[in-house]
Scaffold this active site. Structure first.
Site, PDB file in Angstrom:
ATOM      1  N   GLN A 126      86.003  23.960  20.226  1.00  8.38           N
ATOM      2  CA  GLN A 126      86.966  22.919  20.627  1.00  8.38           C
ATOM      3  C   GLN A 126      86.789  21.636  19.812  1.00  8.38           C
ATOM      4  O   GLN A 126      87.759  20.958  19.500  1.00  8.38           O
ATOM      5  CB  GLN A 126      86.766  22.623  22.123  1.00  8.38           C
ATOM      6  CG  GLN A 126      87.921  21.880  22.763  1.00  8.38           C
ATOM      7  CD  GLN A 126      89.076  22.795  23.151  1.00  8.38           C
ATOM      8  OE1 GLN A 126      88.854  23.854  23.707  1.00  8.38           O
ATOM      9  NE2 GLN A 126      90.288  22.407  22.839  1.00  8.38           N
ATOM     10  N   LYS A 171      88.540  22.290  16.543  1.00  9.90           N
ATOM     11  CA  LYS A 171      89.976  22.464  16.786  1.00  9.90           C
ATOM     12  C   LYS A 171      90.650  21.126  17.075  1.00  9.90           C
ATOM     13  O   LYS A 171      91.687  20.797  16.505  1.00  9.90           O
ATOM     14  CB  LYS A 171      90.154  23.395  17.992  1.00  9.90           C
ATOM     15  CG  LYS A 171      91.593  23.660  18.365  1.00  9.90           C
ATOM     16  CD  LYS A 171      91.708  24.400  19.691  1.00  9.90           C
ATOM     17  CE  LYS A 171      90.853  25.657  19.703  1.00  9.90           C
ATOM     18  NZ  LYS A 171      91.058  26.457  20.916  1.00  9.90           N
ATOM     19  N   LYS A 212      84.144  21.838  27.177  1.00  8.29           N
ATOM     20  CA  LYS A 212      84.676  23.000  27.900  1.00  8.29           C
ATOM     21  C   LYS A 212      83.947  23.064  29.228  1.00  8.29           C
ATOM     22  O   LYS A 212      82.818  22.582  29.351  1.00  8.29           O
ATOM     23  CB  LYS A 212      84.421  24.287  27.099  1.00  8.29           C
ATOM     24  CG  LYS A 212      85.351  25.422  27.451  1.00  8.29           C
ATOM     25  CD  LYS A 212      86.712  25.284  26.807  1.00  8.29           C
ATOM     26  CE  LYS A 212      87.707  26.296  27.346  1.00  8.29           C
ATOM     27  NZ  LYS A 212      88.967  26.303  26.588  1.00  8.29           N
ATOM     28  N   GLY A 249      93.534  23.317  31.599  1.00  5.64           N
ATOM     29  CA  GLY A 249      93.403  24.700  32.072  1.00  5.64           C
ATOM     30  C   GLY A 249      92.849  25.617  31.000  1.00  5.64           C
ATOM     31  O   GLY A 249      92.708  25.240  29.842  1.00  5.64           O
ATOM     32  N   ASP A 250      92.536  26.825  31.391  1.00  5.85           N
ATOM     33  CA  ASP A 250      92.135  27.911  30.487  1.00  5.85           C
ATOM     34  C   ASP A 250      92.284  29.175  31.331  1.00  5.85           C
ATOM     35  O   ASP A 250      93.024  29.168  32.333  1.00  5.85           O
ATOM     36  CB  ASP A 250      90.698  27.706  29.977  1.00  5.85           C
ATOM     37  CG  ASP A 250      90.316  28.669  28.847  1.00  5.85           C
ATOM     38  OD1 ASP A 250      90.785  28.481  27.725  1.00  5.85           O
ATOM     39  OD2 ASP A 250      89.570  29.636  29.094  1.00  5.85           O
ATOM     40  N   THR A 265     100.597  26.458  23.716  1.00  7.02           N
ATOM     41  CA  THR A 265      99.642  27.283  22.958  1.00  7.02           C
ATOM     42  C   THR A 265     100.361  28.490  22.352  1.00  7.02           C
ATOM     43  O   THR A 265     100.195  28.802  21.162  1.00  7.02           O
ATOM     44  CB  THR A 265      98.467  27.734  23.849  1.00  7.02           C
ATOM     45  OG1 THR A 265      97.961  26.589  24.531  1.00  7.02           O
ATOM     46  CG2 THR A 265      97.363  28.371  23.039  1.00  7.02           C
ATOM     47  N   ASN A 275      99.134  32.731  30.361  1.00 11.16           N
ATOM     48  CA  ASN A 275      99.849  31.564  29.833  1.00 11.16           C
ATOM     49  C   ASN A 275     100.125  31.673  28.331  1.00 11.16           C
ATOM     50  O   ASN A 275     101.265  31.529  27.885  1.00 11.16           O
ATOM     51  CB  ASN A 275      99.034  30.303  30.160  1.00 11.16           C
ATOM     52  CG  ASN A 275      99.645  29.078  29.533  1.00 11.16           C
ATOM     53  OD1 ASN A 275      99.252  28.646  28.457  1.00 11.16           O
ATOM     54  ND2 ASN A 275     100.654  28.526  30.178  1.00 11.16           N
ATOM     55  N   SER A 310      98.384  18.659  25.018  1.00 13.32           N
ATOM     56  CA  SER A 310      97.561  17.957  26.015  1.00 13.32           C
ATOM     57  C   SER A 310      97.302  16.520  25.553  1.00 13.32           C
ATOM     58  O   SER A 310      97.349  15.578  26.345  1.00 13.32           O
ATOM     59  CB  SER A 310      96.222  18.658  26.216  1.00 13.32           C
ATOM     60  OG  SER A 310      96.348  19.706  27.140  1.00 13.32           O
TER      61      SER A 310
HETATM   62  P1  NDP Z   1      95.314  33.278  31.596  1.00 17.01           P
HETATM   63  O1  NDP Z   1      94.325  33.312  32.678  1.00 17.01           O
HETATM   64  O2  NDP Z   1      96.656  32.681  31.853  1.00 17.01           O
HETATM   65  O3  NDP Z   1      95.574  34.765  31.041  1.00 17.01           O
HETATM   66  C1  NDP Z   1      94.534  35.524  30.534  1.00 17.01           C
HETATM   67  C2  NDP Z   1      95.073  36.906  30.202  1.00 17.01           C
HETATM   68  O4  NDP Z   1      94.072  37.630  29.518  1.00 17.01           O
HETATM   69  C3  NDP Z   1      95.422  37.722  31.427  1.00 17.01           C
HETATM   70  O5  NDP Z   1      96.465  38.607  31.113  1.00 17.01           O
HETATM   71  C4  NDP Z   1      94.121  38.484  31.701  1.00 17.01           C
HETATM   72  O6  NDP Z   1      94.281  39.699  32.422  1.00 17.01           O
HETATM   73  C5  NDP Z   1      93.655  38.770  30.295  1.00 17.01           C
HETATM   74  N1  NDP Z   1      92.186  38.870  30.271  1.00 17.01           N
HETATM   75  C6  NDP Z   1      91.294  37.918  30.640  1.00 17.01           C
HETATM   76  N2  NDP Z   1      90.047  38.382  30.518  1.00 17.01           N
HETATM   77  C7  NDP Z   1      90.162  39.647  30.063  1.00 17.01           C
HETATM   78  C8  NDP Z   1      89.230  40.643  29.721  1.00 17.01           C
HETATM   79  N3  NDP Z   1      87.900  40.442  29.821  1.00 17.01           N
HETATM   80  N4  NDP Z   1      89.697  41.839  29.264  1.00 17.01           N
HETATM   81  C9  NDP Z   1      91.050  42.066  29.157  1.00 17.01           C
HETATM   82  N5  NDP Z   1      91.979  41.145  29.467  1.00 17.01           N
HETATM   83  C10 NDP Z   1      91.537  39.957  29.910  1.00 17.01           C
HETATM   84  O7  NDP Z   1      94.598  32.548  30.361  1.00 17.01           O
HETATM   85  P2  NDP Z   1      95.248  31.839  29.100  1.00 17.01           P
HETATM   86  O8  NDP Z   1      96.469  32.568  28.687  1.00 17.01           O
HETATM   87  O9  NDP Z   1      95.320  30.385  29.380  1.00 17.01           O
HETATM   88  O10 NDP Z   1      94.102  32.020  28.010  1.00 17.01           O
HETATM   89  C11 NDP Z   1      94.027  33.188  27.174  1.00 17.01           C
HETATM   90  C12 NDP Z   1      93.158  32.893  25.959  1.00 17.01           C
HETATM   91  O11 NDP Z   1      93.720  31.791  25.232  1.00 17.01           O
HETATM   92  C13 NDP Z   1      91.716  32.474  26.251  1.00 17.01           C
HETATM   93  O12 NDP Z   1      90.893  32.935  25.204  1.00 17.01           O
HETATM   94  C14 NDP Z   1      91.780  30.956  26.221  1.00 17.01           C
HETATM   95  O13 NDP Z   1      90.525  30.367  25.958  1.00 17.01           O
HETATM   96  C15 NDP Z   1      92.748  30.764  25.067  1.00 17.01           C
HETATM   97  N6  NDP Z   1      93.408  29.467  25.003  1.00 17.01           N
HETATM   98  C16 NDP Z   1      94.177  29.012  26.048  1.00 17.01           C
HETATM   99  C17 NDP Z   1      94.818  27.795  25.951  1.00 17.01           C
HETATM  100  C18 NDP Z   1      95.754  27.324  27.011  1.00 17.01           C
HETATM  101  O14 NDP Z   1      96.441  26.327  26.765  1.00 17.01           O
HETATM  102  N7  NDP Z   1      95.856  27.969  28.147  1.00 17.01           N
HETATM  103  C19 NDP Z   1      94.640  26.924  24.779  1.00 17.01           C
HETATM  104  C20 NDP Z   1      93.883  27.540  23.697  1.00 17.01           C
HETATM  105  C21 NDP Z   1      93.280  28.742  23.840  1.00 17.01           C
HETATM  106  P3  NDP Z   1      93.807  39.773  33.959  1.00 17.01           P
HETATM  107  O15 NDP Z   1      94.830  38.987  34.713  1.00 17.01           O
HETATM  108  O16 NDP Z   1      93.805  41.220  34.277  1.00 17.01           O
HETATM  109  O17 NDP Z   1      92.436  39.170  34.012  1.00 17.01           O
END
Ligand code: NDP
Length: 450
Positions: free
Chosen positions: A115, A118, A130, A169-170, A213, A244, A383
């Site tokens: 982060q 980034k 984080k 969020g994350d 994102t 997300n 953000s």
């Molecule tokens: P969400 O919680 O909205 O979604 C996560 C998704 O990934 C879900 O579909 C989830 O499935 C799946 N997932 C999570 N863990 C696993 C796993 N171990 N194996 C398989 N599938 C998995 O999170 P985000 O979309 O916010 O974040 C996704 C990624 O993007 C992360 O790496 C995060 O750090 C990164 N990110 C997010 C940002 C943001 O603005 N939100 C900004 C920059 C990076 P299930 O529901 O079954 O767990």
């Protein structure tokens, strides 16, 4: 890598592993960065003399605390939460909160370290942090999630502030969780101030933050294709995840004329050869953002799609792969399969989704490979714009924010070119690491020994 550089890298990493035993995700993230930074650092004595790499890989502080809450049956539950405040050299700490059973100090240190670089790349004044907890929101009622968030904020509020540290969020922390957290902060401090981003639009949130994102990842991908004299229009795309980042990457890819054929969650992948259009995406959004359902329901609703139980999307032949779920979701075998099937670009919506050996395969194959710290920086960038709007007490229009996001992603791409161009090939890993590093390192050098 020549022998001197390689021995400096190994010496450095040996020390890091000794100081941070068992933190494998953190070691992995630092290795990726140090391998590409070391030649640059060795050429610039000023960074060596000031021990910048050593200092940059040591967080400013880590707060760890117990979160006790009551579930719906009246039982007392306890989780562990953290905030890793990594580096505030160029601005207040900024970075998301993750609620997932796999959260450990190592995972949050890898995310906090990434982060820092980034946030620097966005060009906005933000340091890196984080946080999160080993709490699983899945299967919990809204009231349970509310009580957990309130209890967590009862401790966290002491450590954050609009000029100190602004979480977001994350994974597992979306609009619902941010609202509960913000409500509790406001109650404890009796202040209405922008201490979290990703807030609801009626209480200080920014338009396009939710989408930022995913949209930003597609803008970055389009920049990479344009640089190579091509475009994402007409390409087939696989996306992992359905949270997300994934949902809005799918939306923007579709709107720019690409065909997205997969989405997934931790139970498996859906493959829809006809493509996920707006109507199907609305179904997915409702399924995931409102009903909190499972991905196989998509295949029940749309018979053209198949559900690949417990499988990742990477076996499906595509032009572009967008890992948007979690860390280490593309291993060497996946990378081989993607390359064998002719993938032209891999652009990371998730953080560190590609294992190091798989990254090396993509670089060797000279495909367009957009690393997370550049490709998914759109979220934290908006953000940062939310913080600016809160400070100014005004709200920008959707178009204004989207235009700024566009410009920021283009600028990040440009910075990657400046430091990553190697003949005809652009090494976006080197480009992003070096460009992100310089700004933070120069500030640290200027501060002296602090
Ligand atoms: P969400 O919680 O909205 O979604 C996560 C998704 O990934 C879900 O579909 C989830 O499935 C799946 N997932 C999570 N863990 C696993 C796993 N171990 N194996 C398989 N599938 C998995 O999170 P985000 O979309 O916010 O974040 C996704 C990624 O993007 C992360 O790496 C995060 O750090 C990164 N990110 C997010 C940002 C943001 O603005 N939100 C900004 C920059 C990076 P299930 O529901 O079954 O767990």
């Amino acid at each position: 890598m020549n022998a001197t550089i390689s021995s400096e890298v190994e010496k450095f990493l040996k020390g890091l592993v000794r100081r941070n035993p068992h933190e494998i995700e953190f070691h992995q993230a630092v290795r990726e960065v140090v391998e590409s930074l070391m030649p640059f650092v060795l050429e610039h004595q000023v960074y060596r003399e000031a021990q910048i790499l050593e200092r940059m890989t040591e967080p400013d502080r880590i707060v760890s605390f117990r979160v006790t809450w009551e579930d719906d049956s009246g039982s007392i539950r306890a989780n562990r939460a953290y905030r890793v405040q990594f580096n505030n050299s160029i601005g207040p700490y900024k970075g998301g909160l993750r609620f997932h059973p796999t959260v450990t100090q190592s995972v949050l240190k890898f995310l906090g370290f990434e982060q820092v670089l980034k946030n620097s790349l966005t060009g906005l004044p933000m340091g890196g942090a984080k946080g999160g907890a080993n709490f699983n929101p899945k299967g919990k009622s809204d009231r349970e999630v509310m009580r957990f968030c309130q209890s967590l904020m009862t401790e966290l509020h002491r450590h954050i502030g609009e000029n100190t540290d602004v979480p977001a969020g994350d994974i597992g922390v979306g609009a619902r969780e941010i609202s509960y957290l913000f409500g509790q902060y406001k109650r404890l401090e009796n202040r209405f101030t922008g201490i979290l981003t990703g807030k609801g639009l009626s209480f200080g949130g920014s338009l396009v933050r939710k989408e930022a994102t995913g949209y930003g990842c597609i803008y970055f991908c389009e920049n990479m294709f344009n640089q190579a004299g091509d475009s994402i229009k007409g390409k087939t795309v696989s996306v992992s995840g359905s949270g997300n980042v994934a949902l809005y990457a799918i939306e923007k890819a579709h709107s720019m004329g690409a065909k997205v054929v997969t989405a997934s969650d931790s139970s498996g992948t859906i493959h829809d050869p006809e493509g996920i259009d707006y109507e199907k995406l609305d179904f997915l959004k409702d399924l995931k953002e409102v009903k909190r359902g499972r991905i196989h329901e998509y295949a029940q609703k749309y018979p053209a799609a198949t559900f690949l139980e417990k499988q990742r999307p990477w076996q499906v032949p595509v032009d572009i792969a967008l890992p948007c779920a979690t860390q280490n979701e593309i291993d060497q075998n996946d990378a081989e399969l993607l390359l064998k099937n002719g993938v032209k670009a891999v652009c990371e919506g998730a953080n560190m989704p590609t294992e190091l050996d798989a990254v090396r395969q993509f670089l060797r194959a000279k495909i367009l490979y957009g690393p997370a710290k550049a490709a998914n920086a759109g979220g934290v960038a908006v953000s940062g714009l939310e913080q600016s709007q809160n400070a100014l007490r005004l709200s920008w229009s959707r178009d204004e924010v989207d235009t700024k996001l566009h410009t920021i992603m283009k600028d990040i791409h440009q910075k990657c070119l400046e430091h990553g161009k190697q003949g005809d090939f652009v090494n976006y890993v080197d480009g992003a690491n070096i460009a992100g590093f310089i700004k933070v390192a120069d500030a640290m050098v200027a501060y002296g020994a602090v």
